[in-house]
Design a protein around this motif. Sequence first.
Motif, PDB file in Angstrom:
ATOM      1  N   GLY A   1       0.831  -1.193   0.000  1.00  0.00           N
ATOM      2  CA  GLY A   1       0.000   0.000   0.000  1.00  0.00           C
ATOM      3  C   GLY A   1       0.865   1.242   0.000  1.00  0.00           C
ATOM      4  N   ALA A   2       0.691   2.090  -1.019  1.00  0.00           N
ATOM      5  CA  ALA A   2       1.506   3.299  -1.150  1.00  0.00           C
ATOM      6  C   ALA A   2       0.852   4.515  -0.509  1.00  0.00           C
ATOM      7  CB  ALA A   2       1.783   3.587  -2.631  1.00  0.00           C
ATOM      8  N   GLY A   3      -0.312   4.331   0.131  1.00  0.00           N
ATOM      9  CA  GLY A   3      -0.997   5.460   0.752  1.00  0.00           C
ATOM     10  C   GLY A   3      -1.775   6.273  -0.269  1.00  0.00           C
TER      11      GLY A   3
ATOM     12  N   GLN B   1      -7.226  -6.540 -15.472  1.00  0.00           N
ATOM     13  CA  GLN B   1      -6.795  -7.172 -14.230  1.00  0.00           C
ATOM     14  C   GLN B   1      -6.141  -8.523 -14.495  1.00  0.00           C
ATOM     15  OE1 GLN B   1      -6.880  -5.707 -11.063  1.00  0.00           O
ATOM     16  NE2 GLN B   1      -5.485  -7.427 -10.716  1.00  0.00           N
ATOM     17  N   ASP B   2      -6.678  -9.287 -15.434  1.00  0.00           N
ATOM     18  CA  ASP B   2      -6.072 -10.580 -15.768  1.00  0.00           C
ATOM     19  C   ASP B   2      -4.651 -10.400 -16.306  1.00  0.00           C
ATOM     20  OD1 ASP B   2      -8.264 -12.016 -14.946  1.00  0.00           O
ATOM     21  OD2 ASP B   2      -9.121 -12.240 -16.958  1.00  0.00           O
ATOM     22  N   GLN B   3      -4.448  -9.390 -17.127  1.00  0.00           N
ATOM     23  CA  GLN B   3      -3.109  -9.133 -17.669  1.00  0.00           C
ATOM     24  C   GLN B   3      -2.149  -8.703 -16.568  1.00  0.00           C
ATOM     25  OE1 GLN B   3      -4.348  -6.268 -20.640  1.00  0.00           O
ATOM     26  NE2 GLN B   3      -4.076  -7.740 -22.314  1.00  0.00           N
TER      27      GLN B   3
ATOM     28  N   LEU C   1       2.803  -1.933  -6.249  1.00  0.00           N
ATOM     29  CA  LEU C   1       2.422  -0.724  -5.522  1.00  0.00           C
ATOM     30  C   LEU C   1       0.982  -0.336  -5.842  1.00  0.00           C
ATOM     31  CD1 LEU C   1       5.452   1.733  -5.733  1.00  0.00           C
ATOM     32  CD2 LEU C   1       4.460   0.739  -3.677  1.00  0.00           C
ATOM     33  N   LYS C   2       0.201  -0.144  -4.785  1.00  0.00           N
ATOM     34  CA  LYS C   2      -1.200   0.230  -4.935  1.00  0.00           C
ATOM     35  C   LYS C   2      -1.497   1.487  -4.136  1.00  0.00           C
ATOM     36  CE  LYS C   2      -3.144  -4.329  -5.800  1.00  0.00           C
ATOM     37  NZ  LYS C   2      -3.928  -3.927  -6.975  1.00  0.00           N
TER      38      LYS C   2
ATOM     39  N   ARG D   1      -8.125  -4.473  -5.141  1.00  0.00           N
ATOM     40  CA  ARG D   1      -7.994  -5.741  -5.859  1.00  0.00           C
ATOM     41  C   ARG D   1      -6.771  -6.544  -5.411  1.00  0.00           C
ATOM     42  NH1 ARG D   1      -9.933  -4.467 -12.130  1.00  0.00           N
ATOM     43  NH2 ARG D   1     -11.795  -3.292 -11.556  1.00  0.00           N
ATOM     44  N   GLY D   2      -6.255  -6.186  -4.257  1.00  0.00           N
ATOM     45  CA  GLY D   2      -5.109  -6.934  -3.737  1.00  0.00           C
ATOM     46  C   GLY D   2      -5.447  -8.377  -3.449  1.00  0.00           C
ATOM     47  N   GLY D   3      -6.672  -8.628  -3.002  1.00  0.00           N
ATOM     48  CA  GLY D   3      -7.074  -9.999  -2.726  1.00  0.00           C
ATOM     49  C   GLY D   3      -7.080 -10.858  -3.975  1.00  0.00           C
ATOM     50  N   GLU D   4      -7.536 -10.290  -5.097  1.00  0.00           N
ATOM     51  CA  GLU D   4      -7.555 -11.040  -6.357  1.00  0.00           C
ATOM     52  C   GLU D   4      -6.135 -11.390  -6.791  1.00  0.00           C
ATOM     53  OE1 GLU D   4      -9.943  -9.078  -9.372  1.00  0.00           O
ATOM     54  OE2 GLU D   4     -11.085  -8.065  -7.788  1.00  0.00           O
TER      55      GLU D   4
END
Length: 272
Positions: free
Chosen positions: A24-26, A81-83, A101-102, A111-114
């Motif tokens: 998580g980048a905040g 997202q698949d790519q 980084l999100k 979408r970190g869980g995916e």
Amino acid sequence: MTIDALGRDLGEPALGPGEVAIVGAGPGDPGLLTLRALDLIQQADCLVYDRLVSAEVLALAPRAAQRFYVGKAARCHALTQDQTNQLLVRLAVEGKRVVRLKGGDPYIFGRGGEEAEMLVDNGINFRVVPGITSAQGCASYAGFPLTHRDYVQGVTFVTGHARADGSLDLDWSALASRRHTLVFYMGLSNAGLISRELSTRGLPSSHPVALIERGTTPQQRQVVTSLGQLEQTIARERLASPTLIVVGEVVGLIDRLVQEPPAIAAWCEAAL
């Protein structure tokens, strides 16, 4: 103490070849990055980053680190997202030390869980580092708390954006409580629906709403309005994504809690 020494002192193992760190980048301000996130960013061979990760955060990585932009905006995706999932797997299989980084927190509408599921399915080691989510950062920088025992009993983070193949199907009756703060992520395009559904379920048209555009960055802009004027305010102010919609009585605390920045106060005193 150096960042490397700090990482060891915290007991954080080094990022290994073929490992992915989902970080998580905040919400934008690089000062809100965690020390653990900074430690991992500086170890990266590859950065895979989203649209809302600031240039200042990206600059903290080694110059030699490869950078892969996978940002998403409404109807405009650099990669699907698949790519993105496939890219993470490929880089890890190549033995790269990968930092994904999100913006905000990876597990809150990130979408970190995916992505974690995909890594598990492919037998790839990974770790997750939480970040200050947009709701926390934007509310604090706008000048009000998300919770306050005199006004609200809880806070709910809500997606304001539906999948491409469906409508925004929420439990509006459960959300429409005056003793609760609602934070809508990605809700601009559905602002009219949000206003109508909450009003229909009993929230008054005068119920306070804060709109925070590009929160925690130098470009932050905020507007206080009401539920009944939400759609008109967005159009009049020409607010654009990313804008957070915060609905709740706590918004009314802005006038009480926002203090004049010291530099502005000093300038005013000198002018008198």
